[in-house]
Design a protein around this motif. Structure first.
Motif, PDB file in Angstrom:
ATOM      1  N   ASP A 132      40.311  35.879  34.600  1.00  0.00           N
ATOM      2  CA  ASP A 132      39.519  35.092  35.550  1.00  0.00           C
ATOM      3  C   ASP A 132      40.025  33.658  35.504  1.00  0.00           C
ATOM      4  O   ASP A 132      40.072  33.046  34.429  1.00  0.00           O
ATOM      5  CB  ASP A 132      38.038  35.128  35.186  1.00  0.00           C
ATOM      6  N   ASN A 196      41.542  37.282  39.084  1.00  0.00           N
ATOM      7  CA  ASN A 196      40.524  36.801  40.018  1.00  0.00           C
ATOM      8  C   ASN A 196      40.556  35.281  40.080  1.00  0.00           C
ATOM      9  O   ASN A 196      40.479  34.606  39.045  1.00  0.00           O
ATOM     10  CB  ASN A 196      39.126  37.254  39.584  1.00  0.00           C
ATOM     11  N   GLN A 206      32.525  31.172  42.393  1.00  0.00           N
ATOM     12  CA  GLN A 206      32.608  32.178  43.441  1.00  0.00           C
ATOM     13  C   GLN A 206      34.038  32.707  43.537  1.00  0.00           C
ATOM     14  O   GLN A 206      34.980  31.925  43.683  1.00  0.00           O
ATOM     15  CB  GLN A 206      32.195  31.571  44.786  1.00  0.00           C
ATOM     16  N   SER A 210      41.045  38.317  44.731  1.00  0.00           N
ATOM     17  CA  SER A 210      41.138  39.291  43.643  1.00  0.00           C
ATOM     18  C   SER A 210      42.359  40.155  43.884  1.00  0.00           C
ATOM     19  O   SER A 210      42.588  40.619  45.007  1.00  0.00           O
ATOM     20  CB  SER A 210      39.872  40.155  43.596  1.00  0.00           C
ATOM     21  N   ASN A 247      32.319  39.324  47.883  1.00  0.00           N
ATOM     22  CA  ASN A 247      31.113  39.977  47.349  1.00  0.00           C
ATOM     23  C   ASN A 247      31.416  40.799  46.103  1.00  0.00           C
ATOM     24  O   ASN A 247      30.526  41.108  45.315  1.00  0.00           O
ATOM     25  CB  ASN A 247      30.486  40.878  48.420  1.00  0.00           C
ATOM     26  N   SER A 248      32.703  41.177  45.934  1.00  0.00           N
ATOM     27  CA  SER A 248      33.097  41.971  44.767  1.00  0.00           C
ATOM     28  C   SER A 248      34.561  41.701  44.447  1.00  0.00           C
ATOM     29  O   SER A 248      35.296  41.141  45.279  1.00  0.00           O
ATOM     30  CB  SER A 248      32.887  43.465  45.038  1.00  0.00           C
ATOM     31  N   VAL A 249      34.963  42.079  43.253  1.00  0.00           N
ATOM     32  CA  VAL A 249      36.350  41.923  42.823  1.00  0.00           C
ATOM     33  C   VAL A 249      36.829  43.237  42.216  1.00  0.00           C
ATOM     34  O   VAL A 249      36.037  44.112  41.897  1.00  0.00           O
ATOM     35  CB  VAL A 249      36.507  40.784  41.783  1.00  0.00           C
ATOM     36  N   TYR A 250      38.145  43.356  42.067  1.00  0.00           N
ATOM     37  CA  TYR A 250      38.704  44.550  41.436  1.00  0.00           C
ATOM     38  C   TYR A 250      38.354  44.543  39.957  1.00  0.00           C
ATOM     39  O   TYR A 250      38.490  43.532  39.272  1.00  0.00           O
ATOM     40  CB  TYR A 250      40.218  44.596  41.607  1.00  0.00           C
ATOM     41  N   SER A 251      37.914  45.697  39.488  1.00  0.00           N
ATOM     42  CA  SER A 251      37.535  45.831  38.080  1.00  0.00           C
ATOM     43  C   SER A 251      38.300  46.991  37.454  1.00  0.00           C
ATOM     44  O   SER A 251      38.301  48.096  38.010  1.00  0.00           O
ATOM     45  CB  SER A 251      36.034  46.076  37.958  1.00  0.00           C
TER      46      SER A 251
END
Length: 260
Positions: A132, A196, A206, A210, A247-251
């Motif tokens: 991050d 990210n 924020q 990503s 709204n989301s990131v790669y995990s």
């Protein structure tokens, strides 16, 4: 301003950790340095002068001395390998603490304060790392005014066009993340990087970009944006308003488990 678009050109020396856990030579055998002088001694061709007793004695002493010195170098080489082996082994095995130490000591991106405010590094497994990156805001990194010199030599300041300012910021973001990815591949034995890019403060950050980068598919281009667009990525950017929060990131917990 050009520097903000070119962080990825600054290469970081790579480290081959797998070679660091390999024994340099068997302890009960002759080392590489000593072996070199043994071969030189064997290949030495005697001539009329070297057959004279005094000269022959000097030559023998010369080879004997160099073999002794090379033996000491080999001993030191083996001792250094033995001392470094435990840490190198933890790096190859993917221990999070070891990887963080490696990045802190050998990566160069965090030495340049213009690249990012801070970063967080997490190890998913011995092949995967997640990072991050807390990027600088546009207000801090891109000036809102442009300095111009009039025909009379006076300096005037004008507002930078919004589209140009957002475009410069976009390349700053891509170049910074590209530089960090390159550093991670250089100093860590990982095969993929989840990265990210986050904006704003540490408490209220924020994500705006990503990306998942595979080492075997990572080919550096002159343009950092084109480089990362070749990989799986999530981003929303508009010329007149800049980046939009994701709204989301790669995990790795979700993405890699889906492949299993």
């Amino acid at each position: 301003m050009d520097e903000l678009k070119a962080f990825h050109f600054d290469e970081c020396p790579s480290i081959n950790w797998k070679s660091k856990i390999m024994e340099p030579f068997p302890w009960d055998s002759v080392g590489p340095n000593e072996q070199t002088w043994i071969q030189k001694d064997k290949k030495f061709e005697s001539n009329f002068f070297s057959q004279i007793v005094v000269i022959n004695s000097v030559i023998n002493n010369y080879f004997r001395l160099n073999k002794y010195k090379s033996r000491k170098r080999d001993t030191l080489l083996y001792q250094q390998w033995k001392e470094n082996y435990p840490f190198a082994k933890t790096v190859v095995e993917g221990h999070e603490g070891a990887w963080r130490e490696v990045v802190k000591k050998h990566a160069s991106f965090h030495q340049n304060g213009d690249i990012a405010q801070a970063y967080g590094l997490y190890v998913f497994d011995s092949r995967t790392v997640e990072c991050d990156v807390f990027l600088h805001t546009i207000e801090k990194i891109i000036p809102s005014k442009i300095e111009k010199t009039t025909k009379r030599g006076k300096i005037r300041f004008h507002d930078m066009p919004k589209t140009k300012r957002y475009d410069l910021y976009q390349y700053y973001v891509y170049s910074s993340l590209n530089k960090i990815i390159n550093d991670l591949f250089a100093v860590l034995p990982c095969e993929r990087v989840f990265i990210n890019g986050l904006i704003d403060s540490h408490e209220n950050h924020q994500p705006v970009l990503s990306c998942v980068v595979e080492r075997k598919e990572h080919k550096q281009k002159r343009c950092p944006k084109r480089t990362l667009e070749k990989h799986r990525n999530m981003v929303t950017f508009k010329k007149r308003s800049g980046f939009y929060p994701l709204n989301s990131v790669y995990s790795p917990e979700i993405l890699l488990k889906e492949k299993e």
